[in-house]
Design a protein around this motif. Structure first.
Motif, PDB file in Angstrom:
ATOM      1  N   GLN A 106       0.872  -1.189   0.318  1.00  0.00           N
ATOM      2  CA  GLN A 106       0.351   0.432   0.125  1.00  0.00           C
ATOM      3  C   GLN A 106       0.762   1.167  -0.138  1.00  0.00           C
ATOM      4  OE1 GLN A 106      -2.374  -1.027   4.242  1.00  0.00           O
ATOM      5  NE2 GLN A 106      -4.401  -1.281   2.828  1.00  0.00           N
ATOM      6  N   GLY A 107       1.808   0.910   0.912  1.00  0.00           N
ATOM      7  CA  GLY A 107       3.017   2.298   0.416  1.00  0.00           C
ATOM      8  C   GLY A 107       3.959   2.303  -0.504  1.00  0.00           C
ATOM      9  N   LEU A 108       4.290   1.450  -1.418  1.00  0.00           N
ATOM     10  CA  LEU A 108       4.299   2.530  -2.306  1.00  0.00           C
ATOM     11  C   LEU A 108       4.033   2.254  -3.414  1.00  0.00           C
ATOM     12  CD1 LEU A 108       7.020  -1.608  -3.098  1.00  0.00           C
ATOM     13  CD2 LEU A 108       6.816   0.304  -2.518  1.00  0.00           C
ATOM     14  N   CYS A 109       2.037   2.170  -3.551  1.00  0.00           N
ATOM     15  CA  CYS A 109       1.518   2.664  -4.172  1.00  0.00           C
ATOM     16  C   CYS A 109       0.581   4.215  -3.929  1.00  0.00           C
ATOM     17  CB  CYS A 109       0.278   2.009  -4.389  1.00  0.00           C
ATOM     18  SG  CYS A 109       0.784   0.346  -4.851  1.00  0.00           S
ATOM     19  N   PHE A 110       0.743   4.234  -2.653  1.00  0.00           N
ATOM     20  CA  PHE A 110       0.079   5.870  -2.171  1.00  0.00           C
ATOM     21  C   PHE A 110       1.338   6.592  -2.870  1.00  0.00           C
ATOM     22  CE2 PHE A 110      -0.499   9.114   0.457  1.00  0.00           C
ATOM     23  CZ  PHE A 110      -2.454   9.423   0.826  1.00  0.00           C
ATOM     24  N   ASP A 111       0.415   7.957  -3.195  1.00  0.00           N
ATOM     25  CA  ASP A 111       0.567   9.055  -3.766  1.00  0.00           C
ATOM     26  C   ASP A 111       1.673  10.239  -2.718  1.00  0.00           C
ATOM     27  OD1 ASP A 111       1.643  10.776  -5.429  1.00  0.00           O
ATOM     28  OD2 ASP A 111      -0.248  11.731  -6.369  1.00  0.00           O
ATOM     29  N   HIS A 112       2.018   9.657  -2.188  1.00  0.00           N
ATOM     30  CA  HIS A 112       3.168  10.730  -1.356  1.00  0.00           C
ATOM     31  C   HIS A 112       4.878   9.942  -0.838  1.00  0.00           C
ATOM     32  CE1 HIS A 112       4.099  13.262   1.797  1.00  0.00           C
ATOM     33  NE2 HIS A 112       3.590  14.079   1.827  1.00  0.00           N
ATOM     34  N   PRO A 113       5.481  10.925  -0.911  1.00  0.00           N
ATOM     35  CA  PRO A 113       7.194  10.910  -0.783  1.00  0.00           C
ATOM     36  C   PRO A 113       7.510   9.958   0.233  1.00  0.00           C
ATOM     37  CG  PRO A 113       7.133  12.791  -1.007  1.00  0.00           C
ATOM     38  CD  PRO A 113       5.428  12.200  -1.899  1.00  0.00           C
ATOM     39  N   SER A 114       6.606  10.491   1.151  1.00  0.00           N
ATOM     40  CA  SER A 114       7.345  10.259   2.663  1.00  0.00           C
ATOM     41  C   SER A 114       7.300   8.559   3.173  1.00  0.00           C
ATOM     42  CB  SER A 114       6.770  10.984   3.455  1.00  0.00           C
ATOM     43  OG  SER A 114       7.260  12.449   3.321  1.00  0.00           O
ATOM     44  N   ILE A 115       5.931   8.204   2.849  1.00  0.00           N
ATOM     45  CA  ILE A 115       5.613   7.075   2.762  1.00  0.00           C
ATOM     46  C   ILE A 115       6.236   5.812   2.440  1.00  0.00           C
ATOM     47  CG2 ILE A 115       3.043   6.806   1.210  1.00  0.00           C
ATOM     48  CD1 ILE A 115       4.279   4.806   4.542  1.00  0.00           C
ATOM     49  N   ARG A 116       6.138   6.203   0.183  1.00  0.00           N
ATOM     50  CA  ARG A 116       7.610   5.419  -0.309  1.00  0.00           C
ATOM     51  C   ARG A 116       8.975   5.023   0.170  1.00  0.00           C
ATOM     52  NH1 ARG A 116       5.278   8.554  -5.859  1.00  0.00           N
ATOM     53  NH2 ARG A 116       3.730   7.643  -6.387  1.00  0.00           N
ATOM     54  N   LEU A 117       9.469   6.043   0.530  1.00  0.00           N
ATOM     55  CA  LEU A 117      10.541   6.343   0.656  1.00  0.00           C
ATOM     56  C   LEU A 117      10.182   5.561   2.560  1.00  0.00           C
ATOM     57  CD1 LEU A 117      11.749  10.095   0.585  1.00  0.00           C
ATOM     58  CD2 LEU A 117      13.113   7.650  -1.131  1.00  0.00           C
ATOM     59  N   VAL A 118       9.706   5.058   2.959  1.00  0.00           N
ATOM     60  CA  VAL A 118       9.709   4.794   4.150  1.00  0.00           C
ATOM     61  C   VAL A 118       9.558   2.746   3.669  1.00  0.00           C
ATOM     62  CG1 VAL A 118       8.537   4.142   6.056  1.00  0.00           C
ATOM     63  CG2 VAL A 118       8.941   6.454   5.833  1.00  0.00           C
ATOM     64  N   CYS A 119       8.482   2.476   2.844  1.00  0.00           N
ATOM     65  CA  CYS A 119       8.377   0.947   2.250  1.00  0.00           C
ATOM     66  C   CYS A 119       9.707   1.012   1.801  1.00  0.00           C
ATOM     67  CB  CYS A 119       7.136   1.035   1.873  1.00  0.00           C
ATOM     68  SG  CYS A 119       6.006   1.345   2.668  1.00  0.00           S
ATOM     69  N   LEU A 120      10.764   1.730   1.262  1.00  0.00           N
ATOM     70  CA  LEU A 120      11.267   1.332   0.309  1.00  0.00           C
ATOM     71  C   LEU A 120      12.953   1.321   0.878  1.00  0.00           C
ATOM     72  CD1 LEU A 120      11.144   4.127  -3.101  1.00  0.00           C
ATOM     73  CD2 LEU A 120      11.194   1.750  -2.827  1.00  0.00           C
ATOM     74  N   ALA A 121      12.861   1.683   1.647  1.00  0.00           N
ATOM     75  CA  ALA A 121      13.844   1.532   2.294  1.00  0.00           C
ATOM     76  C   ALA A 121      13.402   0.469   3.759  1.00  0.00           C
ATOM     77  CB  ALA A 121      13.738   2.759   3.866  1.00  0.00           C
ATOM     78  N   GLU A 122      13.005   0.027   3.596  1.00  0.00           N
ATOM     79  CA  GLU A 122      12.050  -1.314   4.540  1.00  0.00           C
ATOM     80  C   GLU A 122      13.010  -2.717   3.609  1.00  0.00           C
ATOM     81  OE1 GLU A 122      12.225  -4.059   7.529  1.00  0.00           O
ATOM     82  OE2 GLU A 122      12.405  -1.752   7.484  1.00  0.00           O
ATOM     83  N   LEU A 123      12.280  -2.278   1.654  1.00  0.00           N
ATOM     84  CA  LEU A 123      12.570  -3.171   1.257  1.00  0.00           C
ATOM     85  C   LEU A 123      14.587  -3.153   1.181  1.00  0.00           C
ATOM     86  CD1 LEU A 123      10.141  -3.040  -1.102  1.00  0.00           C
ATOM     87  CD2 LEU A 123      10.077  -4.420   0.284  1.00  0.00           C
ATOM     88  N   LYS A 124      14.872  -2.740   0.852  1.00  0.00           N
ATOM     89  CA  LYS A 124      16.770  -2.390   0.838  1.00  0.00           C
ATOM     90  C   LYS A 124      16.781  -2.763   2.283  1.00  0.00           C
ATOM     91  CE  LYS A 124      16.731   2.223   0.189  1.00  0.00           C
ATOM     92  NZ  LYS A 124      17.178   2.966  -0.778  1.00  0.00           N
ATOM     93  N   ARG A 125      16.143  -2.967   2.929  1.00  0.00           N
ATOM     94  CA  ARG A 125      17.498  -3.348   4.700  1.00  0.00           C
ATOM     95  C   ARG A 125      16.950  -4.995   4.996  1.00  0.00           C
ATOM     96  NH1 ARG A 125      14.902   1.071   7.596  1.00  0.00           N
ATOM     97  NH2 ARG A 125      13.096   0.577   7.975  1.00  0.00           N
ATOM     98  N   ILE A 126      15.944  -5.338   4.461  1.00  0.00           N
ATOM     99  CA  ILE A 126      15.177  -6.939   4.246  1.00  0.00           C
ATOM    100  C   ILE A 126      16.221  -7.486   3.993  1.00  0.00           C
ATOM    101  CG2 ILE A 126      13.212  -6.383   5.389  1.00  0.00           C
ATOM    102  CD1 ILE A 126      12.381  -7.394   2.376  1.00  0.00           C
ATOM    103  N   PRO A 127      16.877  -9.028   4.750  1.00  0.00           N
ATOM    104  CA  PRO A 127      17.601  -9.797   3.790  1.00  0.00           C
ATOM    105  C   PRO A 127      16.953  -9.880   2.035  1.00  0.00           C
ATOM    106  CG  PRO A 127      17.083 -10.187   5.920  1.00  0.00           C
ATOM    107  CD  PRO A 127      16.608  -9.644   5.675  1.00  0.00           C
ATOM    108  N   ILE A 128      17.692 -10.960   1.608  1.00  0.00           N
ATOM    109  CA  ILE A 128      17.598 -10.799  -0.169  1.00  0.00           C
ATOM    110  C   ILE A 128      16.903 -12.460   0.337  1.00  0.00           C
ATOM    111  CG2 ILE A 128      19.573 -13.004  -0.362  1.00  0.00           C
ATOM    112  CD1 ILE A 128      17.721  -9.814  -2.435  1.00  0.00           C
TER     113      ILE A 128
END
Length: 517
Positions: A106-128
């Motif tokens: 949902q965060g990746l799809c929502f049209d606001h940079p703050s939540i997009r960045l939060v969700c992208l940061a988590e996807l970069k943080r988690i193990p592969i």
């Protein structure tokens, strides 16, 4: 796998915190004072130990936040995203993916940079392995990241590039990206030049991640599109060509990428660009990028690059006459990179043009410009030769290179060690460090007036970095088995005592500061 409670120091638990936290989260949608509530929520979170957050709140619903996004103002949205990010960081990676995958999508799809960045940061943080599970359970996340690469602000686009690039580390991830999403990629790339190069960056990251990815990416035609832009000769876009070179560097620095580019004749074609520059002032803008490109390769494969790509080496040494300070600095740093390792020094000595190049570096030290710091750093790399690499041939070589710098080179370098400008001072200290490791260098140091006093005088260095820079010289002298022969046994014992006291020792203090890492 990194444990979540290792990502931040634990805090003391407040027995009422769990109840307060759940109450605050549950009441969020209907609150008329959302800013106060969110600030209260942040304070409550600060009272929680991470371990207790994981134990007590791992299944807390975050839907109240996500469902409220459309009605939040900027301040409320910012605070809300801070709270969500704090929870994502606190929870284990497994908990985030098991319990909050829906919210991430949902965060990746929502049209606001703050939540997009939060969700992208988590996807970069988690193990592969968890990243792989997340994107393959529902490939809409791939589509979302493709869309986000096209978005502004720039931070979102670049974060999405990093996030989607991780697909190159997944089993069959590259095949999935190309087979199922190639049309999406090509449509998105067509939106603008800036966006196209964001996708080229992602494609090169994926291709360079694993040898099995490269044939898939090549088969998609995406690399060849980049190469067509690089080798465009009818109406070349110099800026685009420079970007292509920089991106291609990511691939050719891998062994498999280098082999492919070499076998396909790509490296030869790039070198030929050097020959087309000539007196063309427009194409000359590309010269620094070409030197950086081959310089990066020469640093890791000096034998191949310096012997097979003669036009590159000729172009490199010819920069001694240029008035372009940017180009001259790049060339200076490139030669230094090649000559930093012992094998690189042996290769460089085969080029007669190198003597003139080093003489030019010495002359640069005499001119009033910022280039002097770059020249000092280049000298440091060219001369550095630790005892493990000592041989009569190399010691003779580095001594001759130093002599080419000029009759007063040591005097000039030592003066830089006492200047109040950090870039000059630190660079000059590095040159002394390279001299300290070699017998001929120690002889120069020992013979120079006030050098011995300088090394042991702790009052001269007021900045921490300067103290460490000088201290490393002392450490090097203590480390070398031949130091006592040149400086004398008594002075050598003073160096040992100085080393043992540490870089921050103040005379009269009983404690010894820790050594630098």
């Amino acid at each position: 796998m990194e444990a979540a409670d290792e990502r931040e120091p634990a805090r003391v638990r407040d027995p009422m915190a769990e109840t307060n936290l759940r109450r605050l989260i549950d009441s969020f949608p209907n609150s008329n004072e959302k800013v106060d509530l969110l600030n209260s929520l942040k304070r409550t979170l600060s009272k929680y130990s991470r371990r207790n957050l994981q134990n007590d709140l791992a299944n807390v619903s975050l839907q109240n936040f996500f469902e409220s996004f459309p009605v939040l103002d900027e301040e409320e949205m910012g605070l809300c995203c801070e709270v969500i990010d704090s929870l994502f960081v606190a929870f284990t990676h497994e908990v985030v993916i098991e319990n909050y995958s829906l919210e991430l999508r949902q965060g990746l799809c929502f049209d606001h940079p703050s939540i997009r960045l939060v969700c992208l940061a988590e996807l970069k943080r988690i193990p592969i392995e968890l990243y792989e599970k997340f994107i393959f359970e529902d490939e809409s996340a791939i589509s979302s990241m493709i869309h986000l690469i096209t978005c502004e602000p720039l931070q979102v686009g670049l974060s999405a590039v990093s996030g989607l690039s991780r697909i190159g580390d997944c089993n069959n991830g590259t095949s999935c990206l190309i087979q199922n999403h190639l049309e999406e990629l090509e449509t998105a790339m067509a939106k603008s030049d800036v966006i196209r190069f964001r996708f080229y960056e992602m494609v090169m990251n994926v291709a360079a991640a694993n040898p099995r990815n490269l044939p898939v990416i090549v088969g998609s035609g995406l690399i060849h599109k980049l190469l067509n832009e690089l080798f465009e000769d009818k109406k070349p876009d110099i800026l685009a060509q420079m970007n292509c070179l920089e991106l291609l560097t990511t691939l050719v620095q891998t062994d498999f990428g280098f082999r492919w580019c070499s076998d396909e004749g790509i490296l030869a074609k790039i070198e030929n660009l050097l020959g087309t520059i000539g007196g063309d002032s427009i194409l000359a803008i590309l010269l620094p990028g070409l030197i950086v490109f081959f310089g990066c390769l020469a640093k890791i494969k000096p034998g191949i690059i310096c012997t097979q790509y003669k036009l590159f080496m000729s172009s490199l040494f010819s920069t001694t006459e240029t008035k372009d300070m940017t180009l001259k600095g790049i060339a200076m740093e490139t030669v230094a990179q090649i000559g930093a390792p012992a094998d690189g020094k042996k290769i460089l000595q085969e080029y007669a043009e190198l003597d003139g190049f080093i003489i030019a570096i010495g002359k640069t030290l005499e001119k009033a410009s910022d280039m002097r710091a770059r020249a000092l750093n280049a000298i440091h790399h060219l001369l550095m030769l630790k005892p493990a690499d000592h041989s009569p041939e190399l010691l003779t070589l580095t001594e001759r290179w130093f002599q080419l710098l000029g009759q007063d080179a040591f005097k000039t370098i030592f003066k830089f060690c006492q200047q109040p400008f950090e870039n000059f001072r630190l660079a000059a200290q590095k040159v002394l460090l390279s001299l300290a490791y070699q017998p001929w260098g120690q002889q120069l140091m020992c013979d120079y007036p006030t050098l011995k006093e300088y090394l042991l005088d702790r009052t001269m260095e007021s900045e921490q970095e300067w103290k460490y820079g000088k201290f490393k010289i002392v450490e090097a002298l203590v480390e070398c088995s031949f130091t006592a022969e040149y400086f004398g046994a008594d002075y050598y014992q003073k160096l040992v005592a100085h080393r043992d006291a540490g870089p921050n020792y103040i005379e009269g203090e009983s404690s010894v500061d820790p050594e630098p890492s």
